[in-house]
Design a protein around this motif. Structure first.
Motif, PDB file in Angstrom:
ATOM      1  N   ILE A  91       7.102 -33.692  13.534  1.00 28.40           N
ATOM      2  CA  ILE A  91       7.433 -35.006  14.081  1.00 28.40           C
ATOM      3  C   ILE A  91       8.270 -34.876  15.345  1.00 28.40           C
ATOM      4  CG2 ILE A  91       8.709 -37.146  13.634  1.00 28.40           C
ATOM      5  CD1 ILE A  91       7.845 -36.907  10.705  1.00 28.40           C
ATOM      6  N   LYS A  92       9.259 -34.002  15.295  1.00 22.78           N
ATOM      7  CA  LYS A  92      10.148 -33.839  16.451  1.00 22.78           C
ATOM      8  C   LYS A  92       9.445 -33.212  17.647  1.00 22.78           C
ATOM      9  CE  LYS A  92      14.633 -33.786  14.154  1.00 22.78           C
ATOM     10  NZ  LYS A  92      15.099 -35.002  14.869  1.00 22.78           N
ATOM     11  N   ASN A  93       8.390 -32.450  17.396  1.00 22.86           N
ATOM     12  CA  ASN A  93       7.661 -31.786  18.477  1.00 22.86           C
ATOM     13  C   ASN A  93       6.214 -32.264  18.533  1.00 22.86           C
ATOM     14  OD1 ASN A  93       9.781 -29.721  19.344  1.00 22.86           O
ATOM     15  ND2 ASN A  93       9.580 -29.256  17.165  1.00 22.86           N
ATOM     16  N   LEU A  94       6.023 -33.540  18.289  1.00 26.77           N
ATOM     17  CA  LEU A  94       4.678 -34.107  18.244  1.00 26.77           C
ATOM     18  C   LEU A  94       3.883 -33.781  19.496  1.00 26.77           C
ATOM     19  CD1 LEU A  94       2.592 -36.007  16.891  1.00 26.77           C
ATOM     20  CD2 LEU A  94       3.731 -37.904  18.063  1.00 26.77           C
ATOM     21  N   ASP A  95       4.527 -33.848  20.648  1.00 25.15           N
ATOM     22  CA  ASP A  95       3.848 -33.632  21.921  1.00 25.15           C
ATOM     23  C   ASP A  95       3.227 -32.235  22.028  1.00 25.15           C
ATOM     24  OD1 ASP A  95       3.287 -35.100  24.321  1.00 25.15           O
ATOM     25  OD2 ASP A  95       4.465 -33.599  25.397  1.00 25.15           O
ATOM     26  N   ARG A  96       3.781 -31.284  21.301  1.00 25.57           N
ATOM     27  CA  ARG A  96       3.258 -29.909  21.357  1.00 25.57           C
ATOM     28  C   ARG A  96       2.043 -29.712  20.466  1.00 25.57           C
ATOM     29  NH1 ARG A  96       8.758 -26.347  20.476  1.00 25.57           N
ATOM     30  NH2 ARG A  96      10.046 -27.333  22.098  1.00 25.57           N
ATOM     31  N   TYR A  97       1.939 -30.526  19.430  1.00 22.43           N
ATOM     32  CA  TYR A  97       0.926 -30.289  18.415  1.00 22.43           C
ATOM     33  C   TYR A  97      -0.397 -31.000  18.682  1.00 22.43           C
ATOM     34  CZ  TYR A  97       4.276 -28.041  15.249  1.00 22.43           C
ATOM     35  OH  TYR A  97       5.181 -27.185  14.669  1.00 22.43           O
ATOM     36  N   VAL A  98      -0.370 -32.129  19.383  1.00 20.34           N
ATOM     37  CA  VAL A  98      -1.581 -32.933  19.521  1.00 20.34           C
ATOM     38  C   VAL A  98      -2.273 -32.661  20.844  1.00 20.34           C
ATOM     39  CG1 VAL A  98      -0.638 -34.751  18.076  1.00 20.34           C
ATOM     40  CG2 VAL A  98      -0.354 -34.903  20.542  1.00 20.34           C
ATOM     41  N   ASP A  99      -3.593 -32.847  20.823  1.00 13.52           N
ATOM     42  CA  ASP A  99      -4.361 -32.732  22.059  1.00 13.52           C
ATOM     43  C   ASP A  99      -4.061 -33.922  22.950  1.00 13.52           C
ATOM     44  OD1 ASP A  99      -5.602 -30.400  21.188  1.00 13.52           O
ATOM     45  OD2 ASP A  99      -7.205 -31.506  20.182  1.00 13.52           O
ATOM     46  N   LYS A 100      -3.843 -33.645  24.217  1.00  9.94           N
ATOM     47  CA  LYS A 100      -3.511 -34.719  25.162  1.00  9.94           C
ATOM     48  C   LYS A 100      -4.757 -35.544  25.496  1.00  9.94           C
ATOM     49  CE  LYS A 100       0.736 -33.241  25.613  1.00  9.94           C
ATOM     50  NZ  LYS A 100       0.671 -32.084  24.735  1.00  9.94           N
ATOM     51  N   GLN A 101      -4.552 -36.840  25.636  1.00 13.72           N
ATOM     52  CA  GLN A 101      -5.617 -37.729  26.066  1.00 13.72           C
ATOM     53  C   GLN A 101      -5.263 -38.331  27.418  1.00 13.72           C
ATOM     54  OE1 GLN A 101      -6.918 -40.613  23.240  1.00 13.72           O
ATOM     55  NE2 GLN A 101      -6.951 -39.173  21.532  1.00 13.72           N
ATOM     56  N   LEU A 102      -6.281 -38.592  28.216  1.00 12.29           N
ATOM     57  CA  LEU A 102      -6.053 -39.195  29.532  1.00 12.29           C
ATOM     58  C   LEU A 102      -6.000 -40.709  29.414  1.00 12.29           C
ATOM     59  CD1 LEU A 102      -8.419 -37.046  31.783  1.00 12.29           C
ATOM     60  CD2 LEU A 102      -5.953 -36.788  31.422  1.00 12.29           C
ATOM     61  N   LYS A 103      -5.067 -41.286  30.167  1.00 11.94           N
ATOM     62  CA  LYS A 103      -4.893 -42.735  30.179  1.00 11.94           C
ATOM     63  C   LYS A 103      -5.123 -43.230  31.601  1.00 11.94           C
ATOM     64  CE  LYS A 103      -1.378 -46.287  29.315  1.00 11.94           C
ATOM     65  NZ  LYS A 103       0.036 -46.516  28.931  1.00 11.94           N
ATOM     66  N   ILE A 104      -5.956 -44.257  31.751  1.00 12.18           N
ATOM     67  CA  ILE A 104      -6.251 -44.822  33.072  1.00 12.18           C
ATOM     68  C   ILE A 104      -5.547 -46.168  33.194  1.00 12.18           C
ATOM     69  CG2 ILE A 104      -8.052 -45.572  34.658  1.00 12.18           C
ATOM     70  CD1 ILE A 104      -9.992 -43.759  33.215  1.00 12.18           C
ATOM     71  N   ASP A 105      -4.682 -46.290  34.212  1.00 12.29           N
ATOM     72  CA  ASP A 105      -3.980 -47.545  34.476  1.00 12.29           C
ATOM     73  C   ASP A 105      -4.600 -48.197  35.709  1.00 12.29           C
ATOM     74  OD1 ASP A 105      -2.181 -47.347  32.381  1.00 12.29           O
ATOM     75  OD2 ASP A 105      -0.800 -46.110  33.549  1.00 12.29           O
ATOM     76  N   PHE A 106      -5.035 -49.455  35.556  1.00 10.84           N
ATOM     77  CA  PHE A 106      -5.635 -50.191  36.656  1.00 10.84           C
ATOM     78  C   PHE A 106      -4.678 -51.273  37.157  1.00 10.84           C
ATOM     79  CE2 PHE A 106      -9.411 -48.591  34.504  1.00 10.84           C
ATOM     80  CZ  PHE A 106     -10.221 -48.206  35.571  1.00 10.84           C
ATOM     81  N   ASN A 107      -4.744 -51.522  38.449  1.00 13.97           N
ATOM     82  CA  ASN A 107      -4.142 -52.727  39.006  1.00 13.97           C
ATOM     83  C   ASN A 107      -5.103 -53.242  40.077  1.00 13.97           C
ATOM     84  OD1 ASN A 107      -3.469 -51.644  41.693  1.00 13.97           O
ATOM     85  ND2 ASN A 107      -1.942 -50.399  40.582  1.00 13.97           N
TER      86      ASN A 107
END
Length: 244
Positions: free
Chosen positions: A174-190
């Protein structure tokens, strides 16, 4: 020839710890085989219930985050196998408690004979495993559960093992969640531009603590019920085995 009780208990504990804390799958197969060989325990049918409750609790804690669903799902997936191991161990412990508890087996057998007769016991594959609509059977089940609650209040064995397991296995994930999961790309539109970046899974320390303590709380509640349900199933199974 059966193994000496003290030595057998040490073997059980060693195999359970290997399975729980080191994810040694062979240990659980050996443990189940020993239960069948030494104690004639073979009718094991655990239900895994914790993960859905944990996911709902995490989503509530992170209700102000837009990616709460994603984080809750990733944490649930990340600790899913760990929680299943813990649930299986408590199911086995509860089943063993009921199966070897002559007082409750005798009490249920007496009532089963009154309700079904001897012939009914010989012809049934199930007794009161899932049907305790009869008021006297329901009271026997409630009394068993009260006894287990009283025992746990005194010795805290269930809570103690959950706290140890979560502290060693769950907390770091839980404390190192960012290390364990595969990263996903996020697209921000304006209206004028867009940006592509990785989804942020990092949790604030306050969020980590709330999630961890909530996970522990959910696990304790669920495994206590698992232990009590398994004990009840085992008592029913032991009555029926007397008529095989």
């Amino acid at each position: 020839m059966s193994t000496a009780p003290k030595k057998l208990w040490d073997i059980y504990e060693g195999l359970k710890n290997q399975f729980l804390f080191h994810n040694d799958i062979n240990s659980i197969y050996i443990l189940l085989a020993l239960y069948d060989l030494e104690e004639n325990i073979s009718n094991i049918r655990p239900k895994y219930t914790c993960t859905k409750s944990i996911k709902r609790r995490i989503k509530y804690i992170l209700k102000n985050r837009t990616n709460r669903e994603l984080i809750a799902r990733n944490i649930s997936v990340l600790i899913h196998e760990d929680i299943n191991r813990l649930e299986l161990c408590f199911y086995l412990e509860g089943y063993k408690y009921g199966y070897n508890n002559k007082k409750w087996v005798d009490r249920l057998e007496k009532k089963a004979i009154e309700l079904h007769g001897l012939e009914g016991l010989y012809n049934n594959n199930y007794l009161f495993h899932y049907d305790f609509s009869n008021l006297e059977i329901a009271e026997i089940r409630r009394a068993l559960r009260r006894e287990i609650d009283s025992k746990e209040k005194k010795d805290r064995q269930i809570e103690g093992l959950v706290y140890t397991f979560c502290n060693k296995i769950i907390k770091k994930k839980i404390k190192n969640l960012d290390r364990y999961v595969d990263k996903q790309l996020k697209i921000d539109f304006n209206p004028y531009n867009y940006s592509i970046k990785e989804e942020d899974y990092k949790l604030k320390e306050e969020e980590q603590d709330k999630i961890y303590h909530s996970v522990v709380s959910v696990i304790i509640k669920n495994v206590k019920d698992i232990y009590k349900d398994a004990s009840w199933y085992a008592i029913n199974d032991r009555v029926l085995k007397r008529y095989i």
